[in-house]
Write a protein that holds these residues in place. Structure first.
Motif, PDB file in Angstrom:
ATOM      1  N   UNK A  21      -0.435  -4.277  -2.114  1.00 35.07           N
ATOM      2  CA  UNK A  21      -0.259  -2.869  -1.764  1.00 35.07           C
ATOM      3  C   UNK A  21      -1.557  -2.096  -1.943  1.00 35.07           C
ATOM      4  N   UNK A  22      -2.308  -2.386  -2.995  1.00 34.54           N
ATOM      5  CA  UNK A  22      -3.615  -1.738  -3.179  1.00 34.54           C
ATOM      6  C   UNK A  22      -4.550  -2.100  -2.030  1.00 34.54           C
ATOM      7  N   UNK A  23      -4.541  -3.354  -1.614  1.00 31.51           N
ATOM      8  CA  UNK A  23      -5.380  -3.785  -0.495  1.00 31.51           C
ATOM      9  C   UNK A  23      -4.966  -3.097   0.801  1.00 31.51           C
ATOM     10  N   UNK A  24      -3.688  -2.891   0.995  1.00 30.04           N
ATOM     11  CA  UNK A  24      -3.203  -2.202   2.193  1.00 30.04           C
ATOM     12  C   UNK A  24      -3.696  -0.757   2.196  1.00 30.04           C
ATOM     13  N   UNK A  25      -3.619  -0.081   1.057  1.00 28.17           N
ATOM     14  CA  UNK A  25      -4.113   1.293   0.975  1.00 28.17           C
ATOM     15  C   UNK A  25      -5.602   1.374   1.298  1.00 28.17           C
ATOM     16  N   UNK A  28      -8.314  -0.149   6.805  1.00 28.41           N
ATOM     17  CA  UNK A  28      -8.592   0.886   7.801  1.00 28.41           C
ATOM     18  C   UNK A  28      -7.469   0.983   8.831  1.00 28.41           C
ATOM     19  N   UNK A  29      -6.311   0.465   8.525  1.00 28.71           N
ATOM     20  CA  UNK A  29      -5.165   0.490   9.446  1.00 28.71           C
ATOM     21  C   UNK A  29      -4.612   1.913   9.558  1.00 28.71           C
ATOM     22  N   UNK A  32       0.981   4.387  10.046  1.00 31.83           N
ATOM     23  CA  UNK A  32       2.224   3.692  10.394  1.00 31.83           C
ATOM     24  C   UNK A  32       2.187   2.225  10.027  1.00 31.83           C
ATOM     25  N   UNK A  33       1.047   1.584  10.279  1.00 28.81           N
ATOM     26  CA  UNK A  33       0.916   0.164   9.930  1.00 28.81           C
ATOM     27  C   UNK A  33       0.954  -0.025   8.416  1.00 28.81           C
ATOM     28  N   UNK A  34       0.310   0.877   7.687  1.00 30.74           N
ATOM     29  CA  UNK A  34       0.322   0.781   6.223  1.00 30.74           C
ATOM     30  C   UNK A  34       1.738   0.918   5.690  1.00 30.74           C
ATOM     31  N   UNK A  35       2.476   1.892   6.212  1.00 32.42           N
ATOM     32  CA  UNK A  35       3.855   2.105   5.771  1.00 32.42           C
ATOM     33  C   UNK A  35       4.702   0.875   6.083  1.00 32.42           C
ATOM     34  N   UNK A  36       4.537   0.317   7.283  1.00 32.21           N
ATOM     35  CA  UNK A  36       5.290  -0.877   7.661  1.00 32.21           C
ATOM     36  C   UNK A  36       5.052  -2.010   6.682  1.00 32.21           C
ATOM     37  N   UNK A  37       3.791  -2.306   6.372  1.00 35.88           N
ATOM     38  CA  UNK A  37       3.487  -3.435   5.490  1.00 35.88           C
ATOM     39  C   UNK A  37       3.963  -3.185   4.065  1.00 35.88           C
ATOM     40  N   UNK A  57      -3.245  -5.919   7.864  1.00 34.33           N
ATOM     41  CA  UNK A  57      -4.541  -5.257   8.011  1.00 34.33           C
ATOM     42  C   UNK A  57      -5.520  -5.731   6.945  1.00 34.33           C
ATOM     43  N   UNK A  58      -6.755  -5.787   7.309  1.00 33.35           N
ATOM     44  CA  UNK A  58      -7.819  -6.213   6.401  1.00 33.35           C
ATOM     45  C   UNK A  58      -8.430  -4.986   5.720  1.00 33.35           C
ATOM     46  N   UNK A  59      -8.919  -5.144   4.497  1.00 33.43           N
ATOM     47  CA  UNK A  59      -9.577  -4.017   3.817  1.00 33.43           C
ATOM     48  C   UNK A  59     -10.818  -3.588   4.610  1.00 33.43           C
TER      49      UNK A  59
END
Length: 62
Positions: A21-25, A28-29, A32-37, A57-59
């Motif tokens: 979750x930290x990596x998702x935040x 650069x996505x 909406x993509x962040x919320x989905x993941x 998504x990649x950091x």
């Protein structure tokens, strides 16, 4: 003995989910993509992290 092993595996899964979750935040996505993941990881922790690792998504590189 089964209780201790289950607790240890649960702790490891929790740590991996928080890291993901930290990596998702930090990625650069889009929002909406962040919320989905994040929702996927919270609903299906083990499967969600595996899917995120391969397709998420990649950091962002700063």
């Amino acid at each position: 003995m089964g209780m201790e092993v289950g607790g240890l595996i649960g702790l490891i899964v929790l740590i991996i989910c928080v890291w993901a979750i930290v990596q998702i935040f930090q990625s650069s996505a889009t929002t909406g993509a962040k919320v989905f993941w994040i929702v996927l990881i919270l609903i299906l922790p083990a499967i969600g992290v595996i899917l995120w690792f391969f397709a998420g998504p990649r950091p962002s590189r700063r």
